[in-house]
Design a protein around this motif. Structure first.
Motif, PDB file in Angstrom:
ATOM      1  N   ILE A   1      20.496 129.538  -8.020  1.00 39.74           N
ATOM      2  CA  ILE A   1      21.437 130.089  -8.668  1.00 39.74           C
ATOM      3  C   ILE A   1      21.108 129.700 -10.075  1.00 39.74           C
ATOM      4  N   LEU A   2      20.928 130.891 -10.925  1.00 36.23           N
ATOM      5  CA  LEU A   2      20.272 130.634 -12.301  1.00 36.23           C
ATOM      6  C   LEU A   2      21.384 131.471 -13.553  1.00 36.23           C
ATOM      7  N   ALA A   3      21.102 130.860 -14.573  1.00 34.79           N
ATOM      8  CA  ALA A   3      21.825 131.362 -15.704  1.00 34.79           C
ATOM      9  C   ALA A   3      21.203 131.215 -17.030  1.00 34.79           C
ATOM     10  N   ARG A   4      21.652 132.178 -18.157  1.00 35.64           N
ATOM     11  CA  ARG A   4      21.045 131.833 -19.421  1.00 35.64           C
ATOM     12  C   ARG A   4      21.228 130.552 -20.091  1.00 35.64           C
ATOM     13  N   ASP A   5      22.412 129.895 -19.664  1.00 39.05           N
ATOM     14  CA  ASP A   5      22.375 128.700 -20.336  1.00 39.05           C
ATOM     15  C   ASP A   5      22.369 127.466 -19.250  1.00 39.05           C
ATOM     16  N   PRO A   6      21.832 126.331 -19.788  1.00 38.96           N
ATOM     17  CA  PRO A   6      21.579 125.295 -18.804  1.00 38.96           C
ATOM     18  C   PRO A   6      22.802 124.716 -18.084  1.00 38.96           C
ATOM     19  N   ARG A   7      24.081 124.969 -18.496  1.00 40.36           N
ATOM     20  CA  ARG A   7      25.272 124.519 -17.877  1.00 40.36           C
ATOM     21  C   ARG A   7      25.873 125.903 -17.596  1.00 40.36           C
ATOM     22  N   LEU A   8      26.761 125.789 -16.546  1.00 38.14           N
ATOM     23  CA  LEU A   8      27.744 126.881 -16.005  1.00 38.14           C
ATOM     24  C   LEU A   8      29.200 126.299 -15.700  1.00 38.14           C
ATOM     25  N   PRO A   9      30.098 126.962 -16.214  1.00 37.12           N
ATOM     26  CA  PRO A   9      31.257 126.714 -15.829  1.00 37.12           C
ATOM     27  C   PRO A   9      31.299 126.413 -14.428  1.00 37.12           C
ATOM     28  N   GLU A  10      32.622 125.448 -13.878  1.00 42.90           N
ATOM     29  CA  GLU A  10      32.463 124.950 -12.651  1.00 42.90           C
ATOM     30  C   GLU A  10      33.274 126.542 -11.800  1.00 42.90           C
ATOM     31  N   ASP A  11      34.035 127.237 -12.584  1.00 36.63           N
ATOM     32  CA  ASP A  11      34.788 128.311 -11.842  1.00 36.63           C
ATOM     33  C   ASP A  11      33.726 129.387 -11.488  1.00 36.63           C
ATOM     34  N   GLN A  12      32.817 129.627 -12.571  1.00 39.65           N
ATOM     35  CA  GLN A  12      31.834 130.408 -12.279  1.00 39.65           C
ATOM     36  C   GLN A  12      30.749 130.134 -11.066  1.00 39.65           C
ATOM     37  N   TYR A  13      30.289 128.847 -11.218  1.00 38.59           N
ATOM     38  CA  TYR A  13      29.601 128.269 -10.163  1.00 38.59           C
ATOM     39  C   TYR A  13      30.046 128.520  -8.882  1.00 38.59           C
TER      40      TYR A  13
END
Length: 192
Positions: free
Chosen positions: A147-159
């Motif tokens: 699971i990758l994202a453009r930002d180092p942190r991802l909101p919990e609901d999106q995760y």
């Protein structure tokens, strides 16, 4: 994402690749319909992954994709380890008739030069948001998942939504390791 392969692990790598080719059961793995590789290019931060021997000890991992003239992508994977940074470089080629959603990735190391086709990995884009901010990469045997994202942190609901989508596709999401849980209490300084 892959990182340098120790020579002693070559036999295990061959065995793991052969076994993963047999995995996945009877259930096909759906990918997204189409990927715009120009929009996909750039740096992605690892949010979570299924544990892999080649990433043992890695945290704060990133994958950077750069378009190549032949239509493929240059891949640069980086991670931090307690003894310093680790980098693996390779190339991804698009599987024909996949809408760019299926990639074959090969990293430049002695093993891939010895057995190039065996050393190729399936990297299938199984979820990608319309703004190209989050992506889930897996493979048909369900042994690999990132699971990758453009930002180092991802909101919990999106995760959690991405995890649930992977669960519905048959991945063992209870085994996921989140980057935030991999970072040592006193992480090594990030080198850029």
């Amino acid at each position: 994402m892959r990182f340098p392969i120790p020579r002693a692990a070559a036999g295990g790598a061959v065995l793991a690749l052969l076994l993963s080719a047999c995995g996945g059961g009877d259930r096909p793995l759906a990918t997204v319909d189409r990927v715009d590789l120009q929009r996909y290019a750039g740096t992605w931060y690892e949010i979570a992954r299924l544990p892999q021997w080649f990433q043992r000890g890695c945290y704060n991992s990133t994958a950077t994709y750069e378009p190549m003239d032949d239509g493929g992508l240059r891949v640069i994977n980086r991670c931090q380890r307690e003894d310093g940074p680790s980098v693996a470089e390779g190339e991804a080629r698009v599987v024909p008739d996949s809408g760019n959603a299926k990639l074959k990735v090969r990293f430049d190391n002695w093993f891939s030069r010895l057995l190039p086709k065996v050393a190729e990995g399936n990297y299938w884009i199984i979820a990608l948001d319309k703004d190209y901010r989050t992506v889930v990469i897996g493979e048909p045997g369900r042994d690999y998942l990132w699971i990758l994202a453009r930002d180092p942190r991802l909101p919990e609901d999106q995760y959690q939504a991405l995890v649930e989508g992977a669960r519905e596709k048959g991945f063992p999401v209870d085994e996921l390791k989140r980057n935030r849980d991999l970072v040592p209490a006193s992480p090594a300084p990030v080198e850029g």
